[in-house]
Design a protein around this motif. Sequence first.
Motif, PDB file in Angstrom:
ATOM      1  N   LEU A 122      -9.765 -20.716   8.945  1.00 50.38           N
ATOM      2  CA  LEU A 122     -10.761 -19.700   8.587  1.00 50.38           C
ATOM      3  C   LEU A 122     -10.144 -18.308   8.585  1.00 50.38           C
ATOM      4  N   ALA A 123      -9.347 -18.006   9.614  1.00 50.62           N
ATOM      5  CA  ALA A 123      -8.695 -16.695   9.706  1.00 50.62           C
ATOM      6  C   ALA A 123      -7.724 -16.490   8.547  1.00 50.62           C
ATOM      7  N   LEU A 124      -7.016 -17.548   8.169  1.00 52.66           N
ATOM      8  CA  LEU A 124      -6.067 -17.440   7.062  1.00 52.66           C
ATOM      9  C   LEU A 124      -6.784 -17.095   5.761  1.00 52.66           C
ATOM     10  N   VAL A 125      -7.891 -17.745   5.497  1.00 53.25           N
ATOM     11  CA  VAL A 125      -8.657 -17.465   4.275  1.00 53.25           C
ATOM     12  C   VAL A 125      -9.105 -15.997   4.251  1.00 53.25           C
ATOM     13  N   VAL A 126      -9.641 -15.521   5.364  1.00 52.26           N
ATOM     14  CA  VAL A 126     -10.109 -14.130   5.443  1.00 52.26           C
ATOM     15  C   VAL A 126      -8.956 -13.162   5.191  1.00 52.26           C
ATOM     16  N   ASN A 127      -7.813 -13.401   5.832  1.00 48.92           N
ATOM     17  CA  ASN A 127      -6.685 -12.474   5.697  1.00 48.92           C
ATOM     18  C   ASN A 127      -6.054 -12.516   4.311  1.00 48.92           C
ATOM     19  N   ILE A 128      -6.026 -13.682   3.674  1.00 49.23           N
ATOM     20  CA  ILE A 128      -5.498 -13.756   2.315  1.00 49.23           C
ATOM     21  C   ILE A 128      -6.381 -12.951   1.361  1.00 49.23           C
ATOM     22  N   VAL A 129      -7.693 -13.082   1.508  1.00 44.09           N
ATOM     23  CA  VAL A 129      -8.620 -12.323   0.657  1.00 44.09           C
ATOM     24  C   VAL A 129      -8.408 -10.823   0.842  1.00 44.09           C
ATOM     25  N   VAL A 130      -8.332 -10.377   2.098  1.00 40.66           N
ATOM     26  CA  VAL A 130      -8.144  -8.946   2.376  1.00 40.66           C
ATOM     27  C   VAL A 130      -6.787  -8.468   1.865  1.00 40.66           C
ATOM     28  N   ALA A 131      -5.730  -9.258   2.085  1.00 40.96           N
ATOM     29  CA  ALA A 131      -4.389  -8.874   1.627  1.00 40.96           C
ATOM     30  C   ALA A 131      -4.336  -8.759   0.109  1.00 40.96           C
ATOM     31  N   LEU A 132      -4.983  -9.657  -0.603  1.00 43.54           N
ATOM     32  CA  LEU A 132      -5.008  -9.592  -2.061  1.00 43.54           C
ATOM     33  C   LEU A 132      -5.761  -8.358  -2.547  1.00 43.54           C
ATOM     34  N   LEU A 133      -6.829  -8.007  -1.863  1.00 42.65           N
ATOM     35  CA  LEU A 133      -7.588  -6.811  -2.234  1.00 42.65           C
ATOM     36  C   LEU A 133      -6.771  -5.538  -1.996  1.00 42.65           C
ATOM     37  N   LEU A 134      -5.927  -5.546  -0.944  1.00 37.83           N
ATOM     38  CA  LEU A 134      -5.124  -4.369  -0.607  1.00 37.83           C
ATOM     39  C   LEU A 134      -3.789  -4.324  -1.347  1.00 37.83           C
ATOM     40  N   LEU A 135      -3.448  -5.403  -2.057  1.00 37.99           N
ATOM     41  CA  LEU A 135      -2.129  -5.519  -2.681  1.00 37.99           C
ATOM     42  C   LEU A 135      -1.813  -4.354  -3.609  1.00 37.99           C
ATOM     43  N   ARG A 136      -2.760  -3.919  -4.400  1.00 39.00           N
ATOM     44  CA  ARG A 136      -2.513  -2.862  -5.379  1.00 39.00           C
ATOM     45  C   ARG A 136      -2.238  -1.506  -4.735  1.00 39.00           C
ATOM     46  N   PHE A 137      -2.565  -1.371  -3.431  1.00 40.44           N
ATOM     47  CA  PHE A 137      -2.376  -0.100  -2.740  1.00 40.44           C
ATOM     48  C   PHE A 137      -1.132  -0.087  -1.853  1.00 40.44           C
ATOM     49  N   ARG A 138      -0.302  -1.139  -1.926  1.00 41.02           N
ATOM     50  CA  ARG A 138       0.810  -1.274  -0.988  1.00 41.02           C
ATOM     51  C   ARG A 138       1.902  -0.241  -1.187  1.00 41.02           C
ATOM     52  N   HIS A 139       1.966   0.410  -2.355  1.00 39.39           N
ATOM     53  CA  HIS A 139       2.995   1.424  -2.599  1.00 39.39           C
ATOM     54  C   HIS A 139       2.426   2.838  -2.472  1.00 39.39           C
ATOM     55  N   GLY A 140       1.257   2.969  -1.817  1.00 39.07           N
ATOM     56  CA  GLY A 140       0.685   4.285  -1.583  1.00 39.07           C
ATOM     57  C   GLY A 140       1.366   4.966  -0.408  1.00 39.07           C
ATOM     58  N   ASP A 141       0.668   5.918   0.228  1.00 39.71           N
ATOM     59  CA  ASP A 141       1.260   6.614   1.369  1.00 39.71           C
ATOM     60  C   ASP A 141       1.311   5.678   2.580  1.00 39.71           C
ATOM     61  N   ALA A 142       1.827   6.198   3.703  1.00 36.43           N
ATOM     62  CA  ALA A 142       2.005   5.358   4.895  1.00 36.43           C
ATOM     63  C   ALA A 142       0.684   4.806   5.396  1.00 36.43           C
ATOM     64  N   ASN A 143      -0.389   5.580   5.222  1.00 37.46           N
ATOM     65  CA  ASN A 143      -1.701   5.127   5.663  1.00 37.46           C
ATOM     66  C   ASN A 143      -2.148   3.914   4.858  1.00 37.46           C
ATOM     67  N   MET A 144      -1.974   3.963   3.528  1.00 39.24           N
ATOM     68  CA  MET A 144      -2.320   2.829   2.674  1.00 39.24           C
ATOM     69  C   MET A 144      -1.410   1.645   2.952  1.00 39.24           C
ATOM     70  N   ARG A 145      -0.105   1.918   3.047  1.00 38.00           N
ATOM     71  CA  ARG A 145       0.850   0.829   3.241  1.00 38.00           C
ATOM     72  C   ARG A 145       0.615   0.121   4.573  1.00 38.00           C
ATOM     73  N   SER A 146       0.262   0.873   5.614  1.00 34.91           N
ATOM     74  CA  SER A 146       0.058   0.253   6.917  1.00 34.91           C
ATOM     75  C   SER A 146      -1.131  -0.700   6.890  1.00 34.91           C
ATOM     76  N   ALA A 147      -2.164  -0.369   6.097  1.00 32.77           N
ATOM     77  CA  ALA A 147      -3.327  -1.259   5.989  1.00 32.77           C
ATOM     78  C   ALA A 147      -2.919  -2.576   5.343  1.00 32.77           C
ATOM     79  N   TRP A 148      -2.081  -2.497   4.283  1.00 30.23           N
ATOM     80  CA  TRP A 148      -1.631  -3.712   3.622  1.00 30.23           C
ATOM     81  C   TRP A 148      -0.709  -4.527   4.528  1.00 30.23           C
ATOM     82  N   ILE A 149       0.182  -3.834   5.254  1.00 25.35           N
ATOM     83  CA  ILE A 149       1.103  -4.518   6.153  1.00 25.35           C
ATOM     84  C   ILE A 149       0.333  -5.305   7.211  1.00 25.35           C
ATOM     85  N   CYS A 150      -0.746  -4.718   7.728  1.00 24.19           N
ATOM     86  CA  CYS A 150      -1.547  -5.400   8.739  1.00 24.19           C
ATOM     87  C   CYS A 150      -2.065  -6.733   8.211  1.00 24.19           C
TER      88      CYS A 150
END
Length: 220
Positions: A122-150
Amino acid sequence: MAKSCCEVPEATGESNNDPQWRRVLWFALFANAAMFGVEIVAGVAADSRALQADALDFFGDSANYAISLFVAGMALHWRSRAALLKGATMLAFGLWVIGYAIYGFFVGSDPEPQTMGLIGTLALVVNIVVALLLLRFRHGDANMRSAWICSRNDAIGNIAVLVAALGVFGTGSAVPDLLVACIMAGLAVWGSIDVFAQARKELTSTADGSNHKVGLKDNT
Protein backbone atom coordinates in the motif's frame (compact mmCIF):
# COMPACT_ATOMS: atom_id res chain seq x y z
CA MET A 1 23.92 16.55 -22.23
CA ALA A 2 21.15 16.52 -19.62
CA LYS A 3 20.96 19.34 -17.14
CA SER A 4 22.84 18.54 -13.94
CA CYS A 5 20.68 17.68 -10.92
CA CYS A 6 22.78 19.99 -8.78
CA GLU A 7 22.75 22.92 -11.18
CA VAL A 8 21.49 26.09 -9.55
CA PRO A 9 18.26 27.17 -11.27
CA GLU A 10 17.31 30.71 -12.07
CA ALA A 11 16.21 32.64 -9.02
CA THR A 12 12.58 32.99 -9.92
CA GLY A 13 9.52 32.45 -7.75
CA GLU A 14 6.87 31.89 -10.41
CA SER A 15 7.44 28.16 -11.01
CA ASN A 16 7.66 27.49 -7.28
CA ASN A 17 4.25 29.12 -6.86
CA ASP A 18 2.73 27.25 -9.80
CA PRO A 19 -0.88 26.27 -8.92
CA GLN A 20 -0.23 22.76 -10.24
CA TRP A 21 2.83 22.43 -8.01
CA ARG A 22 0.76 23.50 -5.01
CA ARG A 23 -2.04 21.03 -5.84
CA VAL A 24 0.48 18.19 -6.07
CA LEU A 25 1.99 19.19 -2.73
CA TRP A 26 -1.43 19.26 -1.04
CA PHE A 27 -2.16 15.77 -2.37
CA ALA A 28 1.26 14.56 -1.22
CA LEU A 29 0.75 16.12 2.21
CA PHE A 30 -2.58 14.39 2.86
CA ALA A 31 -1.44 11.06 1.36
CA ASN A 32 1.69 10.98 3.53
CA ALA A 33 -0.18 12.01 6.67
CA ALA A 34 -2.72 9.22 6.12
CA MET A 35 0.00 6.64 5.51
CA PHE A 36 1.83 7.71 8.66
CA GLY A 37 -1.24 6.80 10.71
CA VAL A 38 -1.68 3.47 8.92
CA GLU A 39 1.97 2.44 9.11
CA ILE A 40 2.69 3.44 12.69
CA VAL A 41 -0.26 1.36 13.92
CA ALA A 42 0.63 -1.58 11.67
CA GLY A 43 4.33 -1.34 12.49
CA VAL A 44 3.73 -1.52 16.23
CA ALA A 45 1.20 -4.35 15.81
CA ALA A 46 3.58 -6.32 13.55
CA ASP A 47 6.69 -5.49 15.64
CA SER A 48 8.39 -4.36 12.42
CA ARG A 49 11.23 -1.84 12.74
CA ALA A 50 11.13 -1.26 8.98
CA LEU A 51 7.41 -0.36 8.98
CA GLN A 52 7.82 1.91 11.99
CA ALA A 53 10.78 3.62 10.34
CA ASP A 54 8.78 4.05 7.14
CA ALA A 55 5.89 5.49 9.16
CA LEU A 56 8.15 8.13 10.69
CA ASP A 57 9.45 8.85 7.18
CA PHE A 58 5.87 9.51 6.07
CA PHE A 59 5.47 11.84 9.04
CA GLY A 60 8.66 13.71 8.14
CA ASP A 61 7.58 14.01 4.52
CA SER A 62 4.22 15.43 5.58
CA ALA A 63 6.06 18.14 7.51
CA ASN A 64 8.36 18.74 4.54
CA TYR A 65 5.46 19.18 2.13
CA ALA A 66 3.81 21.57 4.56
CA ILE A 67 7.02 23.64 4.64
CA SER A 68 7.17 23.62 0.84
CA LEU A 69 3.61 24.94 0.64
CA PHE A 70 4.39 27.65 3.16
CA VAL A 71 7.43 29.00 1.28
CA ALA A 72 6.05 28.59 -2.27
CA GLY A 73 6.27 31.95 -4.05
CA MET A 74 8.79 33.41 -1.59
CA ALA A 75 12.22 34.65 -2.62
CA LEU A 76 14.77 31.99 -3.57
CA HIS A 77 16.88 32.49 -0.43
CA TRP A 78 13.87 31.71 1.79
CA ARG A 79 13.04 28.61 -0.25
CA SER A 80 16.67 27.49 -0.03
CA ARG A 81 16.68 27.94 3.75
CA ALA A 82 13.51 25.87 3.96
CA ALA A 83 15.29 23.20 1.90
CA LEU A 84 18.14 23.22 4.44
CA LEU A 85 15.60 22.57 7.19
CA LYS A 86 14.12 19.70 5.21
CA GLY A 87 17.59 18.29 4.59
CA ALA A 88 18.23 18.40 8.32
CA THR A 89 15.04 16.42 9.03
CA MET A 90 16.05 13.82 6.43
CA LEU A 91 19.47 13.51 8.09
CA ALA A 92 17.92 13.24 11.55
CA PHE A 93 15.58 10.52 10.30
CA GLY A 94 18.50 8.55 8.90
CA LEU A 95 20.47 8.73 12.14
CA TRP A 96 17.40 7.76 14.19
CA VAL A 97 16.76 4.67 12.06
CA ILE A 98 20.38 3.54 12.38
CA GLY A 99 20.16 3.80 16.17
CA TYR A 100 16.80 2.04 16.29
CA ALA A 101 18.03 -0.81 14.09
CA ILE A 102 21.10 -1.30 16.27
CA TYR A 103 18.82 -1.36 19.31
CA GLY A 104 16.71 -4.05 17.60
CA PHE A 105 19.77 -6.23 17.02
CA PHE A 106 20.50 -6.19 20.75
CA VAL A 107 17.02 -6.53 22.27
CA GLY A 108 15.56 -8.69 19.48
CA SER A 109 12.26 -8.42 17.60
CA ASP A 110 9.64 -10.68 16.03
CA PRO A 111 8.23 -8.95 12.90
CA GLU A 112 5.08 -10.31 11.23
CA PRO A 113 5.82 -10.69 7.48
CA GLN A 114 2.21 -10.80 6.23
CA THR A 115 1.41 -7.40 7.70
CA MET A 116 4.72 -6.04 6.45
CA GLY A 117 3.92 -7.19 2.92
CA LEU A 118 0.37 -5.83 2.87
CA ILE A 119 1.18 -2.41 4.32
CA GLY A 120 4.43 -2.18 2.37
CA THR A 121 2.53 -2.69 -0.89
CA LEU A 122 0.00 0.00 0.00
CA ALA A 123 2.81 2.42 0.91
CA LEU A 124 4.61 1.65 -2.35
CA VAL A 125 1.52 2.47 -4.43
CA VAL A 126 1.04 5.79 -2.60
CA ASN A 127 4.70 6.80 -2.99
CA ILE A 128 4.85 5.85 -6.68
CA VAL A 129 1.79 8.02 -7.38
CA VAL A 130 3.28 10.97 -5.47
CA ALA A 131 6.72 10.53 -7.08
CA LEU A 132 5.20 10.48 -10.57
CA LEU A 133 3.24 13.65 -9.83
CA LEU A 134 6.42 15.38 -8.58
CA LEU A 135 8.62 14.07 -11.42
CA ARG A 136 8.19 17.12 -13.65
CA PHE A 137 9.43 19.40 -10.84
CA ARG A 138 12.63 17.46 -10.04
CA HIS A 139 14.90 19.97 -11.82
CA GLY A 140 13.47 22.99 -9.99
CA ASP A 141 15.11 24.73 -7.03
CA ALA A 142 16.33 22.85 -3.93
CA ASN A 143 12.91 23.13 -2.33
CA MET A 144 11.22 21.44 -5.32
CA ARG A 145 13.98 18.88 -5.74
CA SER A 146 13.90 17.90 -2.06
CA ALA A 147 10.17 17.13 -2.31
CA TRP A 148 10.80 14.81 -5.26
CA ILE A 149 13.80 13.19 -3.56
CA CYS A 150 11.65 12.39 -0.52
CA SER A 151 9.05 10.53 -2.60
CA ARG A 152 11.67 8.81 -4.76
CA ASN A 153 13.51 7.53 -1.71
CA ASP A 154 10.27 6.45 -0.10
CA ALA A 155 9.29 4.33 -3.11
CA ILE A 156 12.72 2.65 -3.08
CA GLY A 157 12.39 2.12 0.65
CA ASN A 158 8.97 0.51 0.23
CA ILE A 159 10.40 -2.01 -2.23
CA ALA A 160 13.04 -2.81 0.37
CA VAL A 161 10.30 -3.31 2.98
CA LEU A 162 8.64 -5.87 0.69
CA VAL A 163 11.96 -7.65 0.23
CA ALA A 164 12.38 -7.66 4.01
CA ALA A 165 8.91 -9.16 4.44
CA LEU A 166 9.88 -11.99 2.08
CA GLY A 167 13.15 -12.42 3.95
CA VAL A 168 11.45 -12.58 7.33
CA PHE A 169 8.88 -15.04 5.96
CA GLY A 170 11.52 -17.26 4.38
CA THR A 171 14.05 -17.28 7.22
CA GLY A 172 11.94 -16.70 10.31
CA SER A 173 14.56 -14.14 11.37
CA ALA A 174 14.21 -10.44 12.15
CA VAL A 175 17.52 -9.65 10.47
CA PRO A 176 16.01 -8.71 7.05
CA ASP A 177 13.66 -6.25 8.80
CA LEU A 178 16.54 -4.61 10.64
CA LEU A 179 18.76 -4.50 7.55
CA VAL A 180 16.04 -2.73 5.58
CA ALA A 181 15.79 -0.14 8.34
CA CYS A 182 19.51 0.54 7.84
CA ILE A 183 19.05 0.81 4.05
CA MET A 184 16.29 3.37 4.54
CA ALA A 185 18.61 5.30 6.83
CA GLY A 186 21.26 5.35 4.11
CA LEU A 187 18.74 6.70 1.59
CA ALA A 188 17.75 9.48 3.96
CA VAL A 189 21.36 10.49 4.62
CA TRP A 190 22.19 10.38 0.89
CA GLY A 191 19.14 12.48 0.03
CA SER A 192 19.95 15.04 2.74
CA ILE A 193 23.47 15.52 1.35
CA ASP A 194 22.01 16.16 -2.12
CA VAL A 195 19.55 18.73 -0.75
CA PHE A 196 22.21 20.45 1.38
CA ALA A 197 24.54 20.77 -1.62
CA GLN A 198 22.00 22.44 -3.90
CA ALA A 199 20.55 24.67 -1.18
CA ARG A 200 24.04 25.96 -0.29
CA LYS A 201 24.74 26.71 -3.96
CA GLU A 202 21.50 28.67 -4.21
CA LEU A 203 22.24 30.63 -1.03
CA THR A 204 25.75 31.41 -2.30
CA SER A 205 24.31 32.50 -5.64
CA THR A 206 21.77 34.84 -4.06
CA ALA A 207 24.38 36.24 -1.66
CA ASP A 208 26.79 36.93 -4.53
CA GLY A 209 23.97 38.64 -6.41
CA SER A 210 23.17 40.85 -3.41
CA ASN A 211 26.83 41.75 -2.91
CA HIS A 212 27.11 42.62 -6.60
CA LYS A 213 24.14 44.97 -6.31
CA VAL A 214 25.63 46.61 -3.20
CA GLY A 215 28.92 47.07 -5.04
CA LEU A 216 27.16 48.78 -7.92
CA LYS A 217 25.41 51.17 -5.52
CA ASP A 218 28.68 52.00 -3.77
CA ASN A 219 30.33 52.79 -7.07
CA THR A 220 27.62 55.22 -8.16
